[in-house]
Scaffold this active site. Structure first.
Site, PDB file in Angstrom:
ATOM      1  N   GLU A 118       8.570  44.697  42.394  1.00  0.00           N
ATOM      2  CA  GLU A 118       7.186  44.934  42.788  1.00  0.00           C
ATOM      3  C   GLU A 118       6.206  44.372  41.769  1.00  0.00           C
ATOM      4  OE1 GLU A 118       9.334  48.922  43.756  1.00  0.00           O
ATOM      5  OE2 GLU A 118       9.629  47.199  42.442  1.00  0.00           O
ATOM      6  N   CYS A 174       5.778  51.295  39.248  1.00  0.00           N
ATOM      7  CA  CYS A 174       5.417  50.348  40.295  1.00  0.00           C
ATOM      8  C   CYS A 174       4.368  50.920  41.239  1.00  0.00           C
ATOM      9  CB  CYS A 174       6.663  49.912  41.057  1.00  0.00           C
ATOM     10  SG  CYS A 174       7.776  48.913  40.035  1.00  0.00           S
ATOM     11  N   HIS A 203      10.427  44.774  37.342  1.00  0.00           N
ATOM     12  CA  HIS A 203      10.812  45.252  38.672  1.00  0.00           C
ATOM     13  C   HIS A 203      10.255  44.285  39.708  1.00  0.00           C
ATOM     14  CE1 HIS A 203      11.394  49.768  37.497  1.00  0.00           C
ATOM     15  NE2 HIS A 203      11.935  48.938  36.614  1.00  0.00           N
ATOM     16  N   CYS A 216       9.117  53.076  42.024  1.00  0.00           N
ATOM     17  CA  CYS A 216       9.158  54.061  40.950  1.00  0.00           C
ATOM     18  C   CYS A 216       7.719  54.382  40.543  1.00  0.00           C
ATOM     19  CB  CYS A 216       9.952  53.507  39.772  1.00  0.00           C
ATOM     20  SG  CYS A 216       9.096  52.195  38.863  1.00  0.00           S
TER      21      CYS A 216
END
Length: 142
Positions: free
Chosen positions: A48, A79, A46, A76
């Protein structure tokens, strides 16, 4: 946040869900990344997580105290936990994610007593722009 949107658009061009993230400290950009889940066949890639990894490598330390994270979508739970572990000072995000978010929705990671660090959270920054970017991406896929 503009750089995060640039990363999100680049991710969309690669066929990734358009999410971008940027780590900043004292006004200097330490890291910028967009989603690379499909490209790397990595469910943890992801934006992040990639940006936090880059910033930690840049600083040579796992804790990013004094750093701010700008991201185009509410993180999420995975993260959000990474943000807490990295000791991010302030999290700025654009669109809220009622379905998959882990900050203001869902798991609300920072609200758990076992969460050792809670960054200051600023949500809804350029929210409509981020929401439209995501909607357009998924509209093209359907």
């Amino acid at each position: 946040m503009s750089l995060a949107f640039d990363q999100a658009r680049a991710a969309a061009a690669r066929g990734e869900v358009p999410v971008g993230a940027v780590v900043v400290r004292d006004g200097a950009v330490l890291a910028a990344a967009g989603n690379r889940v499909e490209e790397l066949s990595d469910p943890t890639a992801h934006a992040e997580v990639l940006a936090l990894r880059q910033a930690a490598a840049q600083l040579g330390q796992p804790r990013l105290e004094g750093c701010d994270l700008y991201v185009t979508l509410e993180p999420c739970p995975m993260c959000a936990a990474a943000v807490a572990l990295a000791r991010i000072r302030r999290l700025h995000f654009a669109a809220y994610d009622p379905k998959g978010g882990g900050v203001e929705h869902g798991a609300r990671v920072f609200d758990h007593p076992t969460c050792h660090h809670r960054p200051e959270v600023v949500g809804g920054v350029r929210e409509s722009e981020a929401a439209e970017l995501l909607k357009a991406f998924f509209r093209e896929r359907r």
